[in-house]
Every structure is written in C-alpha cells, then in structure tokens.
Design a protein around this motif. Sequence first.
Motif: not given
Length: 120
Positions: A24-42
Amino acid sequence: QVQLVESGGGLVQSGGSLRLSCAASGSIFSIVVMGWYRQAPGKQRELVARITSGGSTNYADSVKGRFTISRDNAKNTVYLQMNSLKPEDTGVYYCNFDVHTNSARYLEVWGQGTLVTVSS
C-alpha cells in the motif's frame, strides 16, 4: 488517496507454491486489517485469509494448513504464501485493506487483482 499494488501471481502445477505480495502507498496512518480474497470463474469472491494489526489471523477452511498470511507493517505490505496448491485454488486474488488515513478517514481499499492458475 491510497493505492494497492499486487504481485506474485502466475501459473503453477498442482502441488506447487506461490507467494503473493500487496503493498500500500498513499496517505496512510495505519492499516487495521489486511486480507486476501479470491474469485474463481463463475463464482463469488470469497475470503481466503486476513490478518489484523495485532497479528491475529483467520483462514478459509479450504486453505488452512496450506496458506500462510503475514504482514510487514513497516512496509505496509501483506503476503500470502501458498503451498500445496490445488486446481481449485485457481482464480483472481485480490488484496483488501482497512485503512485509517492521515486525514482521519476510514477507507476500504482493493487491489487490482492478480491471476493464479494451478494446472493439474
């Protein structure tokens, strides 16, 4: 204000490994939660793993024991180490951050997605 850049996707054989990164970049004070999601075809987008600022993690049942999420707070980066990959892990993987900005705003930010393809 905040941008996420993902890397690490690709084509791998069943049983192989990949490591995804999201910074992540930009105007960040803190990042509370980081996550990964995925989307399979259909299919609908689903949570893969998430990690809080305190280091607490949770995983989808389908990836427990195979995937590991970690974060580097100094680099505003989250990683997803994926081992013992299966064809059903194929999909577009998106990182997702809950961010407190320097202007005291709360943002939910998504990455652009990175394709993971697992061949049988």
